[in-house]
Design a protein around this motif. Structure first.
Motif, PDB file in Angstrom:
ATOM      1  N   SER A  90       0.819  -1.212   0.000  1.00  0.00           N
ATOM      2  CA  SER A  90       0.000   0.000   0.000  1.00  0.00           C
ATOM      3  C   SER A  90       0.855   1.265   0.000  1.00  0.00           C
ATOM      4  O   SER A  90       0.322   2.363  -0.159  1.00  0.00           O
ATOM      5  N   LEU A  93       3.761   2.154   6.072  1.00  0.00           N
ATOM      6  CA  LEU A  93       4.914   1.725   6.860  1.00  0.00           C
ATOM      7  C   LEU A  93       5.008   0.202   6.932  1.00  0.00           C
ATOM      8  O   LEU A  93       6.079  -0.375   6.735  1.00  0.00           O
ATOM      9  N   GLY A  94       3.892  -0.446   7.223  1.00  0.00           N
ATOM     10  CA  GLY A  94       3.899  -1.901   7.399  1.00  0.00           C
ATOM     11  C   GLY A  94       4.296  -2.629   6.132  1.00  0.00           C
ATOM     12  O   GLY A  94       5.182  -3.498   6.145  1.00  0.00           O
ATOM     13  N   SER A  95       3.672  -2.285   5.006  1.00  0.00           N
ATOM     14  CA  SER A  95       3.960  -3.026   3.775  1.00  0.00           C
ATOM     15  C   SER A  95       5.363  -2.716   3.265  1.00  0.00           C
ATOM     16  O   SER A  95       6.025  -3.589   2.690  1.00  0.00           O
ATOM     17  N   GLY A 204       1.148  -6.219   5.033  1.00  0.00           N
ATOM     18  CA  GLY A 204       2.007  -5.606   6.046  1.00  0.00           C
ATOM     19  C   GLY A 204       1.292  -5.187   7.317  1.00  0.00           C
ATOM     20  O   GLY A 204       1.667  -4.195   7.933  1.00  0.00           O
ATOM     21  N   GLY A 269       3.499   6.311   2.863  1.00  0.00           N
ATOM     22  CA  GLY A 269       2.346   6.491   3.734  1.00  0.00           C
ATOM     23  C   GLY A 269       1.058   6.200   2.995  1.00  0.00           C
ATOM     24  O   GLY A 269       1.012   6.214   1.769  1.00  0.00           O
ATOM     25  N   LYS A 270       0.019   5.923   3.767  1.00  0.00           N
ATOM     26  CA  LYS A 270      -1.288   5.680   3.152  1.00  0.00           C
ATOM     27  C   LYS A 270      -2.040   6.993   3.058  1.00  0.00           C
ATOM     28  O   LYS A 270      -1.936   7.839   3.935  1.00  0.00           O
ATOM     29  N   LYS A 285      -7.836   3.529  16.984  1.00  0.00           N
ATOM     30  CA  LYS A 285      -6.411   3.700  16.677  1.00  0.00           C
ATOM     31  C   LYS A 285      -5.741   4.597  17.722  1.00  0.00           C
ATOM     32  O   LYS A 285      -4.662   4.273  18.229  1.00  0.00           O
TER      33      LYS A 285
ATOM     34  N   LEU B 115       2.541   6.956  12.395  1.00  0.00           N
ATOM     35  CA  LEU B 115       1.134   6.817  12.016  1.00  0.00           C
ATOM     36  C   LEU B 115       0.937   6.832  10.514  1.00  0.00           C
ATOM     37  O   LEU B 115       0.048   7.493  10.000  1.00  0.00           O
ATOM     38  N   HIS B 116       1.790   6.045   9.837  1.00  0.00           N
ATOM     39  CA  HIS B 116       1.731   5.986   8.379  1.00  0.00           C
ATOM     40  C   HIS B 116       0.688   5.032   7.873  1.00  0.00           C
ATOM     41  O   HIS B 116       0.228   5.117   6.771  1.00  0.00           O
ATOM     42  N   GLY B 117       0.383   4.050   8.667  1.00  0.00           N
ATOM     43  CA  GLY B 117      -0.504   3.002   8.179  1.00  0.00           C
ATOM     44  C   GLY B 117       0.275   1.833   7.634  1.00  0.00           C
ATOM     45  O   GLY B 117       1.464   1.933   7.384  1.00  0.00           O
ATOM     46  N   GLY B 118      -0.375   0.738   7.420  1.00  0.00           N
ATOM     47  CA  GLY B 118       0.263  -0.509   7.041  1.00  0.00           C
ATOM     48  C   GLY B 118       0.114  -0.903   5.595  1.00  0.00           C
ATOM     49  O   GLY B 118      -0.070  -0.096   4.757  1.00  0.00           O
TER      50      GLY B 118
END
Lengths: 341, 118
Positions: A90, A93-95, A204, A269-270, A285, B115-118
């Protein structure tokens, strides 16, 4: 005997949960016991040198049980997947962290082959050490801008980022609107699915995101499919199983951020959904992120506790939209008419 | 009056609150008001209770003098908002005493939003 305490932390100091010290024992790395620590992860201290091994072991622990082990021909355990790997990306951060970790753990020799050639591989191409776990690893990005007015299409930016930083991976851009177009499935989607031959999909979702999704989903009536937040399985018409695994589900957002920072990863970032107001998801959250800072162990407790939950009755098929188990009796939840009308 | 020079860096999108600049070089007085009042001039500290400049004071200084908008996205209850990591010379601030860490000359302080998201 009835308690006279109201339990309100703003009135009674004792009602507030006492905070543990930020780290246990000393500032020396708990793993090597030599270096000074650089990061605190749930009260445990790790140095910068031992941190990569911590994350790698967590990813492997989640991912490798789902990769078919090869028949053992030597003492060294090796893995060989029956299908290919698809990684959902996406730009968040996670992915980004997941893609980097997967590349480092499983795909580092692909770059070696590309740069120095097969002949330079130690032991040669046929050596078990050099055999890839997956023949093909594909990164998939789904552009959702068409679904939200005012959102920017980032397909090109994402494609550039993946191709510059993860050369060993194939990249497939998709668009959310394609999912609802039968002609697309006939023309493109079916062939894509067959070419990828992926039986394992990764995304992610970190421990923090997982806990947020769990609580948020349960708060909105999604308790029946709580197990699917951690792992999902779909069977195609030909009965082949595709599993969605979340390899970062034991890694917090803090750990992902530190990994991205120390490795100079570019995190796009998303995108926020324009016009979407604060809802249960956003409030959850804020709550969970606060917990991660002040009581970090509680975040993993949420995920562990939810993993123990199971519905009392079997599912009544799958939801047509999300394909998650459908709770029996859900169709009886109809809106009652106002008595004044 | 002695001063401390600091390198402050923002990441994870936090730079958007600080003129969209990632790196800033600051000079702070070595002794600051105990109540983190950033409006008191360094020469006017006599009679005011003081402390060595620490990260807690730095947060107030950043909020009052560098932050362009949305202070609630940076600070909350005398510390950084949950979801913001702080590194002191590349080390988690939880290992350095968090807000009580006394700043040294040429320290590098990094603020990263998670707080970027996954």
């Amino acid at each position: 005997m009835v308690s006279e305490s109201c339990g309100n932390p703003s009135v009674e100091v004792e009602a507030t949960m006492s905070r543990r010290p930020k780290y246990d024992k000393s500032k020396i790395c708990i793993k090597c016991k030599v270096n000074n620590g650089a990061i605190v992860v749930r009260h445990a201290v790790y140095c910068k040198e031992c941190f990569p091994a911590l994350l790698s072991s967590k990813v492997k622990r989640i991912l490798e049980p789902h990769i078919n082990p090869k028949p053992e021909s030597s003492r060294k355990k090796s893995l060989k997947a029956s299908g290919n790997l698809l990684v959902g990306f996406s730009g968040g951060l996670g992915s980004t962290t997941l893609l980097d970790l997967i590349s480092r753990i499983y795909l580092s020799n692909r770059m070696e082959i590309k740069e120095e050639g097969v002949a330079k591989l130690r032991g040669g191409k046929g050596h078990p050490r050099n055999e890839p776990v997956w023949e093909k690893v594909t990164v998939c990005y789904v552009e959702i801008a068409a679904g939200f007015s005012g959102m920017t299409d980032r397909t090109e930016t994402i494609q550039q980022l993946v191709q510059e930083n993860f050369e060993a991976l194939d990249f497939i851009p998709l668009r959310i609107e394609n999912a609802f177009d039968p002609a697309w499935w006939d023309r493109v989607g079916g062939k894509l699915t067959s070419d990828m031959n992926a039986d394992l999909i990764n995304d992610g979702t970190s421990l923090t995101s997982l806990s947020i999704n769990l609580i948020s989903s349960i708060a909105q009536g999604g308790g029946f499919s709580v197990r699917e937040e951690a792992q999902e399985e779909w069977k195609s018409d030909s009965m082949e199983t595709v599993r969605l695994i979340r390899p970062l589900q034991e890694i917090t957002m803090k750990e992902c951020s530190m990994w991205a920072w120390w490795n100079n990863l570019r995190v796009l970032g998303k995108q926020r959904h324009p016009g979407v107001k604060q809802g249960i998801g956003a409030l959850t959250k804020d709550f969970i992120v606060g917990l991660e800072r002040d009581y970090p162990s509680t975040v993993s407790t949420i995920a562990r506790t939810c993993a123990k939950l199971a519905p009392r009755v079997g599912a009544l098929g799958s939801c047509i939209l999300c394909e998650r188990p459908l709770q029996p009796g859900v169709q009886e939840w109809i809106r009652l008419p106002c008595c004044n009308r | 009056m002695t001063t401390i020079s600091l390198q402050v860096e923002f990441g994870g999108g936090l730079e958007l609150l600080f003129s969209n600049r990632k790196r800033h070089t600051l000079t702070l007085p070595s002794m600051v008001p105990f109540d983190n009042n950033t409006k008191v001039l360094p020469d006017a500290l006599s009679g005011v209770e003081t402390k060595p400049a620490d990260i807690e004071y730095l947060l107030y200084h950043l909020r009052d003098h560098l932050l362009q908008e949305r202070p609630e996205l940076f600070m909350e209850y005398k510390t950084v908002r949950p979801g913001i990591l702080v590194l002191v010379n590349n080390t988690d601030w939880e290992l350095e005493g968090e807000g009580e860490y006394v700043l040294q000359n040429n320290d590098e302080i990094v603020f990263i939003s998670t707080l970027h998201g996954g």
